[in-house]
Design an enzyme around this catalytic site. Structure first.
Site, PDB file in Angstrom:
ATOM      1  N   ARG A   1       0.775  -1.228   0.000  1.00  0.00           N
ATOM      2  CA  ARG A   1       0.000   0.000   0.000  1.00  0.00           C
ATOM      3  C   ARG A   1       0.814   1.289   0.000  1.00  0.00           C
ATOM      4  O   ARG A   1       0.255   2.362  -0.153  1.00  0.00           O
ATOM      5  CB  ARG A   1      -0.975  -0.003   1.187  1.00  0.00           C
ATOM      6  CG  ARG A   1      -2.047  -1.038   0.967  1.00  0.00           C
ATOM      7  CD  ARG A   1      -3.018  -1.165   2.103  1.00  0.00           C
ATOM      8  NE  ARG A   1      -3.999  -2.203   1.785  1.00  0.00           N
ATOM      9  CZ  ARG A   1      -3.759  -3.507   1.869  1.00  0.00           C
ATOM     10  NH1 ARG A   1      -2.579  -3.942   2.295  1.00  0.00           N
ATOM     11  NH2 ARG A   1      -4.686  -4.364   1.545  1.00  0.00           N
TER      12      ARG A   1
ATOM     13  N   ILE B   1       4.759 -13.446   3.373  1.00  0.00           N
ATOM     14  CA  ILE B   1       4.860 -14.711   2.657  1.00  0.00           C
ATOM     15  C   ILE B   1       6.285 -14.953   2.195  1.00  0.00           C
ATOM     16  O   ILE B   1       6.553 -15.839   1.403  1.00  0.00           O
ATOM     17  CB  ILE B   1       3.893 -14.694   1.446  1.00  0.00           C
ATOM     18  CG1 ILE B   1       4.152 -13.460   0.563  1.00  0.00           C
ATOM     19  CG2 ILE B   1       2.448 -14.669   1.930  1.00  0.00           C
ATOM     20  CD1 ILE B   1       3.304 -13.410  -0.704  1.00  0.00           C
TER      21      ILE B   1
ATOM     22  N   HIS C   1      -0.845 -15.940   5.986  1.00  0.00           N
ATOM     23  CA  HIS C   1      -1.130 -15.867   4.550  1.00  0.00           C
ATOM     24  C   HIS C   1      -0.239 -16.798   3.732  1.00  0.00           C
ATOM     25  O   HIS C   1      -0.078 -16.605   2.534  1.00  0.00           O
ATOM     26  CB  HIS C   1      -1.008 -14.422   4.055  1.00  0.00           C
ATOM     27  CG  HIS C   1      -2.035 -13.509   4.666  1.00  0.00           C
ATOM     28  ND1 HIS C   1      -1.912 -12.143   4.718  1.00  0.00           N
ATOM     29  CD2 HIS C   1      -3.229 -13.782   5.278  1.00  0.00           C
ATOM     30  CE1 HIS C   1      -2.977 -11.616   5.324  1.00  0.00           C
ATOM     31  NE2 HIS C   1      -3.782 -12.591   5.677  1.00  0.00           N
TER      32      HIS C   1
HETATM   33  P1  NAD Z   1       0.614  -3.134   3.780  1.00  0.00           P
HETATM   34  O1  NAD Z   1       1.409  -2.955   2.514  1.00  0.00           O
HETATM   35  O2  NAD Z   1      -0.832  -2.929   3.742  1.00  0.00           O
HETATM   36  O3  NAD Z   1       1.183  -2.166   4.912  1.00  0.00           O
HETATM   37  C1  NAD Z   1       2.536  -2.026   5.176  1.00  0.00           C
HETATM   38  C2  NAD Z   1       2.670  -0.908   6.197  1.00  0.00           C
HETATM   39  O4  NAD Z   1       4.035  -0.824   6.595  1.00  0.00           O
HETATM   40  C3  NAD Z   1       2.304   0.466   5.627  1.00  0.00           C
HETATM   41  O5  NAD Z   1       1.425   1.102   6.550  1.00  0.00           O
HETATM   42  C4  NAD Z   1       3.640   1.222   5.532  1.00  0.00           C
HETATM   43  O6  NAD Z   1       3.506   2.588   5.840  1.00  0.00           O
HETATM   44  C5  NAD Z   1       4.483   0.526   6.580  1.00  0.00           C
HETATM   45  N1  NAD Z   1       5.911   0.463   6.292  1.00  0.00           N
HETATM   46  C6  NAD Z   1       6.515   0.101   5.130  1.00  0.00           C
HETATM   47  N2  NAD Z   1       7.861   0.059   5.282  1.00  0.00           N
HETATM   48  C7  NAD Z   1       8.116   0.420   6.576  1.00  0.00           C
HETATM   49  C8  NAD Z   1       9.307   0.544   7.345  1.00  0.00           C
HETATM   50  N3  NAD Z   1      10.507   0.304   6.809  1.00  0.00           N
HETATM   51  N4  NAD Z   1       9.192   0.938   8.637  1.00  0.00           N
HETATM   52  C9  NAD Z   1       7.964   1.190   9.184  1.00  0.00           C
HETATM   53  N5  NAD Z   1       6.800   1.065   8.516  1.00  0.00           N
HETATM   54  C10 NAD Z   1       6.874   0.681   7.224  1.00  0.00           C
HETATM   55  O7  NAD Z   1       1.003  -4.570   4.331  1.00  0.00           O
HETATM   56  P2  NAD Z   1       0.201  -5.584   5.228  1.00  0.00           P
HETATM   57  O8  NAD Z   1      -0.504  -4.874   6.320  1.00  0.00           O
HETATM   58  O9  NAD Z   1       1.169  -6.627   5.552  1.00  0.00           O
HETATM   59  O10 NAD Z   1      -0.909  -6.189   4.273  1.00  0.00           O
HETATM   60  C11 NAD Z   1      -0.635  -6.561   2.954  1.00  0.00           C
HETATM   61  C12 NAD Z   1      -0.772  -8.040   2.595  1.00  0.00           C
HETATM   62  O11 NAD Z   1       0.134  -8.273   1.539  1.00  0.00           O
HETATM   63  C13 NAD Z   1      -0.350  -8.973   3.675  1.00  0.00           C
HETATM   64  O12 NAD Z   1      -1.442  -9.728   3.975  1.00  0.00           O
HETATM   65  C14 NAD Z   1       0.752  -9.857   3.071  1.00  0.00           C
HETATM   66  O13 NAD Z   1       0.248 -11.173   2.944  1.00  0.00           O
HETATM   67  C15 NAD Z   1       0.972  -9.385   1.686  1.00  0.00           C
HETATM   68  N6  NAD Z   1       2.353  -8.948   1.312  1.00  0.00           N
HETATM   69  C16 NAD Z   1       3.440  -9.590   1.808  1.00  0.00           C
HETATM   70  C17 NAD Z   1       4.724  -9.166   1.485  1.00  0.00           C
HETATM   71  C18 NAD Z   1       5.902  -9.909   2.042  1.00  0.00           C
HETATM   72  O14 NAD Z   1       5.783 -11.091   2.328  1.00  0.00           O
HETATM   73  N7  NAD Z   1       7.051  -9.258   2.251  1.00  0.00           N
HETATM   74  C19 NAD Z   1       4.903  -8.052   0.660  1.00  0.00           C
HETATM   75  C20 NAD Z   1       3.762  -7.401   0.156  1.00  0.00           C
HETATM   76  C21 NAD Z   1       2.492  -7.861   0.516  1.00  0.00           C
END
Ligand code: NAD
Ligand code: ZN
Length: 251
Positions: free
Chosen positions: A38, A105, A123
């Protein structure tokens, strides 16, 4: 950078706690080079999600899902755990943190040295695949090779079922065992720390509220405000890696 008095306050809350649960989202892995959903430039500015029913109903959708997977996979494969993952690994090692509930994930909590038994993946996991009918596990390398060669879609060798990355798609049932374990850990903790989740994806985003209702302290660490900041005992707005390094003393 989060406020020094806030990091001191979190250190104190960790000291006072007996059972800590971490709840992590995509934000803990952005410092490892994996984009979140997001934030500006996040995955959703490029792709609409593929819903589970569409994946099941159409070969074309399955092909599109695998095409995307392999187009974006290099970032995932190259990513290494960062200071945020290491800080949580240290708390687990110290016996303070009983579980890490993750929406991620990417498998980076495992790779930071946390035993699999302490990680609850809500997830699923995108670093391998499974048969949707019999659960047989498949590694990605042979699937990638066949798909890139001539578009072959993976089919289960045991039961002919559809093979999919081991992730939970939108519209797919949540994994029952993991949901039950997450519920149990949440009900029994006295400190619940959310790191890098926008807290909008349900049912996962319901866990902080369960913890709070049960009397645990709730801490939210995120770069931007979240929907649940008003319910938290402590909110830290900062980057996860640098903040947790200061709190826990890792680098
Ligand atoms: P999201 O993208 O909705 O939210 C991420 C949040 O983290 C945001 O509010 C952002 O402002 C904050 N953020 C980003 N980098 C940051 C940092 N370095 N320090 C502090 N804050 C930071 O993610 P979500 O809530 O996990 O939901 C998204 C869904 O997408 C999850 O259910 C997940 O399954 C999936 N997803 C997973 C991955 C992964 O595995 N790395 C990546 C993308 C999405
Ligand atoms: Zn099968």
């Amino acid at each position: 950078m989060s406020d020094p008095t806030e990091t001191e306050r979190l250190r104190e809350m960790i000291r006072e706690a007996k059972r800590i649960v971490a709840f992590t989202g995509a934000g803990i892995s952005t410092e490892s080079g994996i984009p979140d959903f997001r934030s500006p430039g996040g995955i959703w500015t490029k792709y609409q999600p593929i819903y589970f029913d569409d994946f099941m109903a159409s070969e074309e959708m399955r092909r599109e899902a695998w095409r995307r997977k392999f187009a974006t996979d290099e970032t995932m494969v190259k990513a290494e755990p960062n200071a945020g993952h290491r800080a949580l690994a240290k708390l687990v090692e110290q016996g303070k943190m009983t579980a890490i509930i993750t929406q991620n994930i990417d498998g980076l909590h495992q790779r930071s040295g946390v035993p699999a038994s302490k990680i609850i993946e809500l997830h699923g996991n995108t670093t391998y695949a499974t048969c949707l009918d019999c659960g047989q596990r498949y590694e990605l390398a042979p699937i990638r090779k066949a798909f890139l060669a001539d578009g072959t879609l993976p089919v289960c060798e045991k039961c002919d079922g559809i093979v999919k990355t081991a992730t939970i798609s939108f519209g797919q049932a949540m994994p029952e065992i993991q949901m039950a374990r997450a519920q149990d850990e949440t009900l029994n903790c006295d400190l619940f720390i959310v790191l890098g989740s926008s807290l909008v994806v349900y049912p996962a985003a319901g866990f902080p509220q369960i913890a709070k209702r049960r009397g645990a302290r709730l801490v939210i660490l995120n770069r931007d405000p979240t929907d649940q900041d008003d319910d938290a005992d402590l909110v830290l707005h900062g980057e996860i890696g640098p903040t947790m390094s200061r709190v826990v003393g890792v680098n």
